[in-house]
Design an enzyme around this catalytic site. Sequence first.
Site, PDB file in Angstrom:
ATOM      1  N   THR A   1      34.774  41.238  29.212  1.00 57.49           N
ATOM      2  CA  THR A   1      34.752  41.274  27.737  1.00 57.49           C
ATOM      3  C   THR A   1      35.207  42.640  27.217  1.00 57.49           C
ATOM      4  O   THR A   1      35.892  42.716  26.202  1.00 57.49           O
ATOM      5  CB  THR A   1      33.363  40.950  27.150  1.00 57.49           C
ATOM      6  OG1 THR A   1      32.400  41.850  27.700  1.00 57.49           O
ATOM      7  CG2 THR A   1      32.947  39.524  27.434  1.00 57.49           C
TER       8      THR A   1
ATOM      9  N   ASP B   1      40.986  35.675  35.553  1.00 57.89           N
ATOM     10  CA  ASP B   1      41.887  36.592  34.852  1.00 57.89           C
ATOM     11  C   ASP B   1      42.595  37.611  35.739  1.00 57.89           C
ATOM     12  O   ASP B   1      43.384  38.423  35.247  1.00 57.89           O
ATOM     13  CB  ASP B   1      41.110  37.323  33.741  1.00 57.89           C
ATOM     14  CG  ASP B   1      39.892  38.099  34.267  1.00 57.89           C
ATOM     15  OD1 ASP B   1      39.893  38.510  35.447  1.00 57.89           O
ATOM     16  OD2 ASP B   1      38.933  38.293  33.478  1.00 57.89           O
TER      17      ASP B   1
ATOM     18  N   HIS C   1      36.589  29.894  40.691  1.00 55.25           N
ATOM     19  CA  HIS C   1      37.089  28.960  39.681  1.00 55.25           C
ATOM     20  C   HIS C   1      38.606  29.012  39.529  1.00 55.25           C
ATOM     21  O   HIS C   1      39.144  28.583  38.515  1.00 55.25           O
ATOM     22  CB  HIS C   1      36.386  29.220  38.340  1.00 55.25           C
ATOM     23  CG  HIS C   1      34.911  28.916  38.388  1.00 55.25           C
ATOM     24  ND1 HIS C   1      34.015  29.330  37.423  1.00 55.25           N
ATOM     25  CD2 HIS C   1      34.180  28.226  39.300  1.00 55.25           C
ATOM     26  CE1 HIS C   1      32.795  28.904  37.757  1.00 55.25           C
ATOM     27  NE2 HIS C   1      32.868  28.250  38.884  1.00 55.25           N
TER      28      HIS C   1
ATOM     29  N   CYS D   1      54.915  17.586  35.653  1.00 56.72           N
ATOM     30  CA  CYS D   1      55.284  18.069  36.981  1.00 56.72           C
ATOM     31  C   CYS D   1      56.759  17.803  37.252  1.00 56.72           C
ATOM     32  O   CYS D   1      57.241  16.687  37.062  1.00 56.72           O
ATOM     33  CB  CYS D   1      54.420  17.365  38.026  1.00 56.72           C
ATOM     34  SG  CYS D   1      54.858  17.803  39.727  1.00 56.72           S
TER      35      CYS D   1
END
Length: 252
Positions: free
Chosen positions: A28, A106, A123, A156
Amino acid sequence: SPESLRRARELVDSADRVVALTGAGISTESGIPDFRGPNGLWSTDPGTQRLSNLRAYVDSAEVRERSWRARLHHPAWDARPNAAHRAIVDLERAGTLAAVLTQNVDGLHQEAGSAAELVVELHGTMFVTVCLSCSDRRDMRAVLDRVVAGEADPGCEECGGILKSATISFGQSLDPGVLHRARVEARSCDVMLAVGSSLTVQPAAGLVSTAAHAGAAVLVCNAAETPYDGLADVVLRGALSEVVPAVVGSRR
Ligand code: NAD
């Protein structure tokens, strides 16, 4: 408190294997909003919760179009790592960091200088796309270039299937190999350092108890309470760009 910080430093200093488990809160201060913090996306823009759901994504071209536009303007493209990411690199240089298990997509740990081999992206990553039909993987930038060129919902190029960022949405399982590796690391560390996560997303959050049950000391650094605070040996609140360097500071 100074006493908690002292205990935290002691734990980290005497550890042979530290495993960091990081969440959106560590980024953040690099300008990337989290989900559940005070300025989190789920409080400021309720629509984003739907964007993170696999079923909605597959069922709705409109959700996919919104997702591609959100990726295009994602703050991560310009974000720079902050002092908390760098402090985790310092731990690696000190020789005691076994792994960084991150829920973030990220890439800021790697950009800060964490060795790619040590970073386990629970993730996934937002810099790659995957075809939901044939699993073909592509560079996110190349797919976003197609969006810029006018394809609102690029398909795709191999099979025409639905493309999605290679990130785990709600309703989607983690990669079994990735989760296995994370559990092995959690079981074999002596300090579990949870940083910037509300610890409410499973199975990632459960890695804290995996480590604790295997005998690791648990250190939670997060502004808000987490369900694992009771399990922790030390809990540190406060801004992570200050807290995390302070915890590993004795190593510099
Ligand atoms: P979360 O949003 O549920 O929790 C973040 C926590 O960090 C909050 O409890 C908040 O109080 C704390 N926090 C935020 N900024 C802080 C700061 N500067 N100092 C101290 N504490 C701070 O995040 P989560 O637990 O990682 O779960 C969110 C899910 O969404 C993850 O699974 C992740 O994959 C995804 N996500 C990733 C990113 C990213 O890659 N940067 C951003 C948003 C969401």
